[in-house]
Every structure is written in structure tokens, then in C-alpha cells.
Enzyme design. Structure first.
Site, PDB file in Angstrom:
ATOM      1  N   ALA A 169       0.830  -1.208   0.000  1.00  0.00           N
ATOM      2  CA  ALA A 169       0.000   0.000   0.000  1.00  0.00           C
ATOM      3  C   ALA A 169       0.870   1.266   0.000  1.00  0.00           C
ATOM      4  O   ALA A 169       1.791   1.383  -0.802  1.00  0.00           O
ATOM      5  CB  ALA A 169      -0.973  -0.031   1.168  1.00  0.00           C
ATOM      6  N   SER A 170       0.626   2.174   0.938  1.00  0.00           N
ATOM      7  CA  SER A 170       1.268   3.494   0.892  1.00  0.00           C
ATOM      8  C   SER A 170       2.732   3.507   1.309  1.00  0.00           C
ATOM      9  O   SER A 170       3.384   4.553   1.219  1.00  0.00           O
ATOM     10  CB  SER A 170       0.483   4.490   1.744  1.00  0.00           C
ATOM     11  OG  SER A 170      -0.733   4.823   1.106  1.00  0.00           O
ATOM     12  N   ILE A 171       3.273   2.375   1.748  1.00  0.00           N
ATOM     13  CA  ILE A 171       4.727   2.319   1.924  1.00  0.00           C
ATOM     14  C   ILE A 171       5.402   2.505   0.572  1.00  0.00           C
ATOM     15  O   ILE A 171       6.575   2.872   0.490  1.00  0.00           O
ATOM     16  CB  ILE A 171       5.146   1.000   2.600  1.00  0.00           C
ATOM     17  CG1 ILE A 171       4.558   0.928   4.011  1.00  0.00           C
ATOM     18  CG2 ILE A 171       6.663   0.872   2.691  1.00  0.00           C
ATOM     19  CD1 ILE A 171       4.874  -0.364   4.745  1.00  0.00           C
ATOM     20  N   SER A 172       4.645   2.299  -0.503  1.00  0.00           N
ATOM     21  CA  SER A 172       5.145   2.584  -1.853  1.00  0.00           C
ATOM     22  C   SER A 172       5.608   4.032  -1.974  1.00  0.00           C
ATOM     23  O   SER A 172       6.534   4.339  -2.745  1.00  0.00           O
ATOM     24  CB  SER A 172       4.053   2.306  -2.892  1.00  0.00           C
ATOM     25  OG  SER A 172       3.607   0.966  -2.825  1.00  0.00           O
ATOM     26  N   LYS A 173       4.975   4.927  -1.230  1.00  0.00           N
ATOM     27  CA  LYS A 173       5.378   6.345  -1.271  1.00  0.00           C
ATOM     28  C   LYS A 173       6.803   6.529  -0.762  1.00  0.00           C
ATOM     29  O   LYS A 173       7.552   7.374  -1.272  1.00  0.00           O
ATOM     30  CB  LYS A 173       4.401   7.185  -0.439  1.00  0.00           C
ATOM     31  CG  LYS A 173       2.974   7.249  -1.001  1.00  0.00           C
ATOM     32  CD  LYS A 173       2.064   8.058  -0.108  1.00  0.00           C
ATOM     33  CE  LYS A 173       0.690   8.256  -0.743  1.00  0.00           C
ATOM     34  NZ  LYS A 173      -0.106   7.017  -0.816  1.00  0.00           N
TER      35      LYS A 173
END
Length: 569
Positions: free
Chosen positions: A176-180
Site C-alpha cells: 500500500a502506501s509504503i510505496s510512497k
């Protein structure tokens, strides 16, 4: 019966060849030494599987164990006893010794806990199991490293409920937002190389994104604003009125909680100076729980408003990141860039277009090359068509609270903000690469011996410096920096709560929840100058789960502190 013996031959010229009886020089070799307790365990295990024993073997067994060998069936097992004595034997059942592998509920063999962290692992496993049971998550995988070395990785539950595939350390899930955070590292690398100007208008690199106005005034969106969610670009909610109402309610609630906290702390300090720290900390603990209950990573069972937005469930496959800009590029800004914080995955979609143009290659290709450099070989695109081994299935709870398969989605519209898959081990490598880069500049005496970090120390310091006008819905102690939430070291009152410096990011996607937390060691100049230690120094915790809406940030922080405590013990 049912006892399993695993043996490794150490005397190929005696018993293994079936010739003669063992000499007095042949020794019994057991894992962990030849203590008397282990000898008794061996004797009892052999008696379980043996029948009547004759001659030398019977006498030897009686000396090892206690009492005569009871008759069991037919056959002479004297040679079997001799073979057990001539070989190094590992008793897999019977007597369980300290440090032996554990067997999990699903039947998988658990590795023994590393010496020095057994207490932290047991308490953290119990905490994680309680969280898993509380929210009804099918599977959770955790990885923990201390000073750059992985000390614990384990899977709980199932990666695939229908086919009873258990979670293991190698299980791959949506992060999820760890991709950021991954995308932010790419941005920082391009900036270091002088290819990217963080303060230039994004149209310099992506002319396909139209210039913007706010209330009739021409405004500028820069890369620096994008990475800190200050651009004014919307998230999944399209209605600006609803967004403003939600922000006003959140701000009022936050102010109220802060007032209650301050009032309670002052009252407690007046009543008794040495009051229990837990009571001083209670208002804050409640604040964190309430904040997380309103944030992106809500605990089930109820379906949250966040995941009611239709754009979470897009099924269109975008061939490149420029095409995905059409979803939001013509929408009005929600506020003047730089004036307010609004968490926006679409801001990172625009950021991926910037990376693509600056690097001169496709965004996905650039990221995969970076993963290769970081040795993150299990980190890949969340592509539905690709065969990805160890990939877990994703789950949600329906309106009745029952577990069901997550709906089909295509995340090609948000690679940069929530479109990658990874394992616990890979995310530990990523966290330690950042921690090493952050600390390596402080080890000046070892400067000639240490390799440079993937990024320069000043770059990491810039990334991990809180930015004004930002906030973090999942951690009220923190502020958003550049692709990360940062909590700074702080203590308001004596003998009360001490706030450690740490960096984290959570993630919530369809059928997935995640967190990556870095707790740097507070380095002492004397230790640094001794030359006895090298970076990275600190604890990194990663938790990934194959069900959406599971709050994991506070759990990761508790686990990090447990390992930090054992490290210092």
C-alpha cells in the site's frame, strides 16, 4: 510410536557398514552437548520405537535410562541402539530443549529465537497474535532487524485461506502506501544527482499536467510540495465541501484532545509529583487510539468511509503513468499549494511522471532498477497478470462481518503511491539502507573503512525533517516530512512520558494493511569514536497484513521498543 529420529553418520566404517559392535571410543554426539539430561531423552526416545533389546544394547540402554526396557513387539533392536550411539542424533520428539525449533498452530516449524531477543520475540508474538485475533485478520507477516541484522521474521495465519497456505517470512503482500517511501527514495536519488529541481514547477518536467489556479490566482505546484502532500491535489474524495468539513471536525477534535491532555497532566502533577507514568500517558494513549480510528488505517469490522470511494476499485489498466494523470489533472485544487496538508495518493501519481521524465526511462523500470541496487529482489509491481511466487491473497470483511475475497482492482494508476508488492525481509533491507545512509556520516573515525550509503546523510536528514503545516492521521505525535512521518524526541515533564525519535509510514489498500517503522539508536559520541560499532544502529520493524483497515503503527512502535529494551539489557 510417532517419534522421528534424524541422524547424520559420523562413523562410516563402524555401525553404518553393519560390521562389528561399537568401540569404547565411539561417542554419542548430540546438539547442544552430551549432558546427562540429553542422554536420558535419547534413551526414552529409543525405547519408544524399539522392541526387545538384547545383549550389549540392553545393558547400554539401562545405564542411560531408568528401569528395564519394556518388551514391545518382535525383532532385535540391539543394532538400532548401537547405531543411535554411533551417530549424531537429533530427537525431534520427546524431550524439548531450550533453543529447539517450535511447531506453530498450522503445523509449520518455527525457528528458535535468537539468543538475546527471546523475551522480545515472545512478547511481540503474543501482541501480534492478539491484534490478529482482535481484527480477524487472516494473515500477518512481521520482520524485525536490530543494528542491521534480521533477528526475527515470522508469518502468522494464512496467506491463502481457501487453500490453507500458511504465511511465512517469504510471503509477498501489497504494501500500500509504503510505496510512497520507495518513490521518495527515487526522487531523492535524482535530486542528489542534480537531475531534479525540487522547487521547479512540475510542468517543467510534465507539461501534460495543466497549470493551476486557486480562487482566480495562478499558483505553482513543485515536487517539494508533492512529496509532503501540500500541493492541493485531491485524494479519492472529489467533493471539496466534504473534505473541508472533515478537516474542520478533525482539527476541533484534535484541539479538544490536546486541551484535555494538558488539563489532566497539570492536575496530576499538582496532586502528586511522582504519580504513575501510565496515568500521565492515558490521555495521549486515548488520543492515539481515537486518531487511528479516524485515520486511513481503521480497525474493522465495519466498512470504513475511506474504502467507499469508487476510485479505490478502478479496474482499468494504464499503460504508462502519463495516461493515469487523466483521472485528476483537470480537477480544481482544494487549497492554495503550501497552505494546508491534504494526504493525496494522486500527488504521488504526478510525482511518478516527474521521475519518469527526469530519469529518461519508464517509472516502473527505474524503480525495479533501484530495487535491484538495494537487493530488494522480492519487491515488484502489483500486476495481476504476472506470476508472482509466494503472493498472498487479499481479503476484506463484508457487511455481515464475514471474511471474503477482496474485489479485483488494477493499481496501475497509482504505482508510486500504493502499487508495489514486497516481503518483510525486503522492507527491512530498505529500512536499513536508509538508516545506514542517515548515520554513516557520524562515524568519522571509520570513514575510510565504511562504504557510502545509497543516499547522502544530508539527504536523509532533509527527508526526515518535519515540514510546517503538515500532520499525520495515524500518529498524532508526528508531522509529515518528505514521504515519511517523523516523530521527534520530546519530554514535557520530569519522570513522565519520554517520546523517542522515530520515522514511520503506514499503508492501507484494498485487501491490505502495512507499516514500516525505523527507531534509530541515540548514538553516543564515545561509542561512535571507539571504532567498535558501525552503522546502521537501531531497530527496524515491518508488518504486512492481507486484510484492509488494520491499524498497525502503534503495534510496530511497541514491538520496536521491546527489541530496543532487549538490545540494551
Amino acid at each position: 510410536m510417532g517419534t522421528r529420529l534424524e541422524a547424520k553418520c559420523l562413523h562410516p566404517h563402524s555401525m553404518c557398514s553393519g560390521l562389528g559392535r561399537p568401540s569404547s571410543r565411539e561417542q554419542l554426539l548430540l546438539p547442544g552437548g552430551g549432558q546427562a539430561e540429553a542422554m536420558h531423552c535419547l534413551a526414552r526416545a529409543l525405547r519408544r520405537v524399539s522392541g526387545p533389546v538384547r545383549g550389549w544394547g540392553q545393558q547400554r540402554l539401562q545405564r542411560l535410562g531408568s528401569g528395564p526396557c519394556p518388551p514391545r513387539g518382535a525383532g532385535a533392536w540391539g543394532w538400532g541402539v548401537g547405531l543411535g550411539l554411533a551417530l549424531g542424533v537429533k530427537v525431534a520428539a520427546g524431550c524439548e530443549q531450550e533453543g529447539a525449533p517450535r511447531r506453530g498452530a498450522a503445523g509449520e516449524v518455527k525457528p528458535p529465537p535468537p539468543r538475546g531477543f527471546a523475551r522480545a520475540i515472545e512478547s511481540s508474538r503474543d501482541l501480534l497474535q492478539r491484534i490478529k485475533d482482535e481484527v480477524g485478520a487472516p494473515g500477518i507477516v512481521i520482520g524485525v532487524s536490530v543494528d542491521g541484522k534480521e533477528v526475527w521474521s515470522e508469518g502468522l495465519g494464512y496467506a491463502d485461506v481457501e487453500n490453507r497456505v500458511i504465511c511465512k517470512p517469504e510471503t509477498i503482500m501489497r504494501i500500500a502506501s509504503i510505496s510512497k517511501c520507495l518513490t521518495m527514495m527515487a526522487v531523492a536519488k535524482l535530486w542528489e544527482e542534480g537531475k531534479l529541481d525540487l522547487d521547479a514547477p512540475v510542468q517543467k518536467y510534465v507539461p501534460e499536467f495543466p497549470e493551476k489556479e486557486y480562487e482566480g490566482e495562478k499558483v505553482t505546484i513543485t515536487t517539494r510540495l508533492l512529496v509532503s502532500h501540500l500541493s492541493g491535489i485531491r485524494h479519492y474524495e472529489k467533493d471539496i465541501t466534504k473534505v473541508k468539513e472533515q478537516k474542520e471536525k478533525a482539527n476541533k477534535a484534535l484541539k479538544l484532545m490536546e486541551d484535555v491532555k494538558k488539563s489532566n497532566q497539570e492536575k496530576e502533577l499538582k496532586e502528586k509529583e511522582d504519580k504513575d507514568t501510565e496515568r500521565n500517558d492515558f490521555p495521549k494513549a486515548k488520543s492515539e487510539q481515537d486518531g487511528e480510528a479516524k485515520g486511513r488505517n481503521l480497525k474493522p469490522v465495519k466498512k470504513t468511509k475511506e474504502f467507499e470511494h469508487e476510485e479505490y476499485y478502478l479496474k482499468e489498466k494504464f499503460e504508462n503513468v502519463i495516461d493515469s494523470l487523466k483521472i485528476f489533472k483537470n480537477d480544481p485544487l482544494f487549497f492554495k499549494p503550501g497552505s494546508q496538508f491534504l494526504y493525496s495518493t494522486y500527488g504521488f501519481t504526478l510525482l511518478s511522471a516527474v521521475v519518469e521524465r527526469v530519469s529518461g526511462c519508464k517509472f516502473t523500470d527505474y524503480m525495479l532498477k533501484m530495487f535491484h541496487d538495494l537487493d530488494m529482489l522480492a519487491t515488484v509491481l502489483d500486476d495481476n497478470e504476472s506470476m508472482i511466487y509466494n503472493r498472498a491473497r487479499c481479503y476484506v470483511c463484508n457487511k455481515k462481518g464475514r471474511l471474503v475475497n477482496a474485489p479485483y482492482v488494477d493499481n496501475s494508476y497509482k504505482w508510486a503511491g500504493g502499487g508495489f508488492l514486497s516481503s518483510a525481509g525486503d522492507l527491512l533491507k530498505f529500512g536499513n539502507a536508509l538508516l545506514y545512509s542517515y548515520q554513516v556520516g557520524q562515524f568519522k573515525n571509520n570513514a575510510n573503512k565504511l562504504l557510502p550509503g545509497y543516499l547522502k546523510p544530508d539527504t536523509i536528514t532533509m527527508m526526515w525533517t518535519p515540514v510546517p503545516n503538515t500532520e499525520a492521521s495515524w500518529d498524532k505525535d508526528g508531522k509529515y516530512a518528505m514521504g515519511w512521518v517523523v516523530v521527534e524526541k520530546q519530554q514535557e515533564y520530569g519522570s513522565c512520558r519520554q517520546q523517542r525519535h522515530y520515522i514511520s509510514h503506514t499503508g492501507g489498500a484494498v485487501g491490505a494493511s502495512s507499516v514500516l517503522l525505523i527507531l534509530p539508536e541515540e548514538l553516543d559520541s564515545e561509542v561512535i569514536n571507539s571504532g567498535l560499532v558501525t552503522p546502521p544502529r537501531g531497530v527496524v520493524v515491518n508488518i504486512i497484513c492481507n486484510m484492509q483497515s488494520v491499524s498497525l503503527n502503534s503495534t510496530a512502535l511497541k514491538i520496536a521498543k521491546e527489541f530496543d529494551k532487549d538490545k540494551l539489557a
